[in-house]
Design a protein around this motif. Structure first.
Motif, PDB file in Angstrom:
ATOM      1  N   ALA A 150      35.074  48.400 -11.620  1.00 27.24           N
ATOM      2  CA  ALA A 150      35.469  47.305 -10.920  1.00 27.24           C
ATOM      3  C   ALA A 150      36.482  46.263 -11.388  1.00 27.24           C
ATOM      4  CB  ALA A 150      33.963  46.451 -10.709  1.00 27.24           C
ATOM      5  N   ARG A 154      42.676  46.790  -7.808  1.00 24.83           N
ATOM      6  CA  ARG A 154      42.780  47.209  -6.412  1.00 24.83           C
ATOM      7  C   ARG A 154      44.105  47.453  -5.684  1.00 24.83           C
ATOM      8  NH1 ARG A 154      36.971  45.752  -3.833  1.00 24.83           N
ATOM      9  NH2 ARG A 154      37.208  47.655  -2.624  1.00 24.83           N
ATOM     10  N   PRO A 155      44.264  48.295  -4.763  1.00 18.68           N
ATOM     11  CA  PRO A 155      43.355  49.321  -4.392  1.00 18.68           C
ATOM     12  C   PRO A 155      43.335  50.428  -5.509  1.00 18.68           C
ATOM     13  CG  PRO A 155      45.610  49.424  -3.419  1.00 18.68           C
ATOM     14  CD  PRO A 155      45.783  48.326  -3.929  1.00 18.68           C
ATOM     15  N   ARG A 156      42.093  50.906  -5.369  1.00 27.39           N
ATOM     16  CA  ARG A 156      41.925  51.963  -6.429  1.00 27.39           C
ATOM     17  C   ARG A 156      41.562  53.380  -5.643  1.00 27.39           C
ATOM     18  NH1 ARG A 156      37.958  47.939  -8.447  1.00 27.39           N
ATOM     19  NH2 ARG A 156      36.354  48.590  -6.569  1.00 27.39           N
ATOM     20  N   GLY A 191      47.936  48.992  -7.765  1.00 29.19           N
ATOM     21  CA  GLY A 191      46.403  49.272  -7.875  1.00 29.19           C
ATOM     22  C   GLY A 191      46.249  50.260  -9.145  1.00 29.19           C
ATOM     23  N   SER A 192      45.370  51.087  -9.034  1.00 30.84           N
ATOM     24  CA  SER A 192      45.058  51.940 -10.068  1.00 30.84           C
ATOM     25  C   SER A 192      44.639  53.504  -9.518  1.00 30.84           C
ATOM     26  CB  SER A 192      43.768  51.285 -11.112  1.00 30.84           C
ATOM     27  OG  SER A 192      42.784  51.051 -10.136  1.00 30.84           O
ATOM     28  N   ALA A 238      33.810  53.759  -6.193  1.00 30.77           N
ATOM     29  CA  ALA A 238      34.839  52.708  -6.367  1.00 30.77           C
ATOM     30  C   ALA A 238      36.437  52.830  -5.433  1.00 30.77           C
ATOM     31  CB  ALA A 238      35.165  52.752  -7.887  1.00 30.77           C
ATOM     32  N   ASP A 240      39.091  53.028  -2.863  1.00 31.71           N
ATOM     33  CA  ASP A 240      39.612  52.145  -1.673  1.00 31.71           C
ATOM     34  C   ASP A 240      40.354  53.169  -0.767  1.00 31.71           C
ATOM     35  OD1 ASP A 240      38.686  49.511  -2.248  1.00 31.71           O
ATOM     36  OD2 ASP A 240      40.070  49.704  -4.160  1.00 31.71           O
TER      37      ASP A 240
END
Length: 353
Positions: A150, A154-156, A191-192, A238, A240
């Motif tokens: 968390a 984001r977006p992940r 994001g990641s 998790a 997105d």
């Protein structure tokens, strides 16, 4: 359920994707289900040539499970399950109905129902049901996103890597490009990346993924199948958005049913000798109406398997917007699974004394 109620035997193959389809369809049937876990000898590759089937390729432990009373319906997936299902029907005096999921690699007329998806190119027949998704249960309720995930920006993006599936190849080079694509998407979005491999991801591809993600300019987590803690479900919760290699209908389906947008990474096509030869014959046959009819008949009779074209599966989903995110993919999959359940019940009840 009363002992006299219709029964279904679910023959579970070793391949995880096929087993999940069988489990989902069996559950949807609402019938009494007996699960038979299959294992095969090294001769399991043999062609399905006998309409009465055989137990020749099954291990002794697998054969020991197949005893009367015989079921009303046998549910299978995968080529190696077919001769066992045919043998069960013959042992039942022809009473047991046969339902196969996917591509049976045998004459279609040997089955009461074949439930398939577009990539197998099976010809239209009254007993062939073509659906957009393979039979699959509704996605399980996602667990809360762990605190460490968390905290990622984001977006992940969840990047899911499959493996070789002739003619597609996930070698080290393709794995590096896949990882670079995921990193580029996450970088552009700010994001990641949450990356995961599958049981089919080769050691060379795994190493390439590790090396590429290690130098990523964005936060990245990599879950290797069979190594350390299993974070796959946590990654799903998790995510997105998804980036999935395009070698597996089951992987694509799992991502689509999560309700987030799904992008596909095309793997290079390098077919083996057999597929190249068949592809040349198929291309020639499709040039004329007579050739197309002959090809369809040869597939229907089980003389040839036909080339698996995952692009046809993807095209059907994309055309209907089922890779765009939102609830519709899950709704379509649920409706298709319900239809399979209805067909199974009808077949079971039709021959139930």
């Amino acid at each position: 359920m009363p002992a006299s109620a219709p029964r279904l035997w679910a023959l579970l193959p070793k391949h995880r994707g096929d087993a999940r389809m069988v489990e989902a369809a069996a559950e949807a049937s609402g019938l009494g289900v007996d699960v038979k876990r299959l294992a095969f000898t090294p001769l399991g590759w043999l062609l399905n040539l006998r309409s009465r089937g055989s137990l020749f390729t099954a291990t002794a432990a697998a054969r020991a499970q197949l005893t009367p009373p015989w079921p009303n319906v046998v549910l299978t997936a995968g080529k190696r399950s077919v001769p066992l299902a045919l043998w069960i029907r013959a042992a039942s005096g022809g009473r047991t109905r046969l339902v196969h999921l996917g591509r049976p690699s045998a004459p279609l007329g040997w089955f009461d129902l074949v439930v398939t998806t577009p990539q197998y190119g099976l010809p239209a027949r009254p007993n062939v049901l073509v659906q957009r998704f393979p039979p699959t249960t509704a996605p399980e309720a996602l667990r809360p996103v762990p605190a460490d995930l968390a905290a990622l920006p984001r977006p992940r993006l969840m990047a899911i890597a499959g493996g070789d599936a002739d003619p597609q190849r996930l070698d080290a080079d393709a794995a590096r490009r896949f990882a670079a694509d995921a990193v580029a998407r996450a970088t552009a979005a700010g994001g990641s990346v949450l990356a995961a491999t599958s049981p089919r991801t080769s050691p060379a591809a795994v190493l390439a993924l590790k090396q590429t993600f290690a130098s990523a300019p964005v936060p990245t987590r990599l879950e290797i199948y069979g190594e350390g803690a299993d974070d796959y479900r946590a990654f799903l919760a998790a995510a997105d958005a998804f980036l999935v290699t395009d070698d597996s209908a089951s992987m694509i389906t799992e991502a689509a049913l999560r309700g987030a947008p799904v992008a596909l990474f095309p793997l290079p096509r390098r077919p083996g000798v057999g597929l190249r030869a068949y592809g040349a014959v198929e291309a020639l046959a499709r040039r004329s109406q007579i050739g197309r009819r002959a090809l369809g008949a040869a597939i229907a009779w089980g003389l040839v398997r036909g080339n698996r074209d995952i692009g046809l599966f993807v095209q059907a989903l994309a055309t209907d917007g089922l890779l765009d995110g939102g609830p519709r993919a899950a709704e379509v999959a649920a409706a298709e699974l319900a239809e399979v359940g209805v067909r199974l019940r009808r077949l079971a009840q039709a021959n139930h004394a």
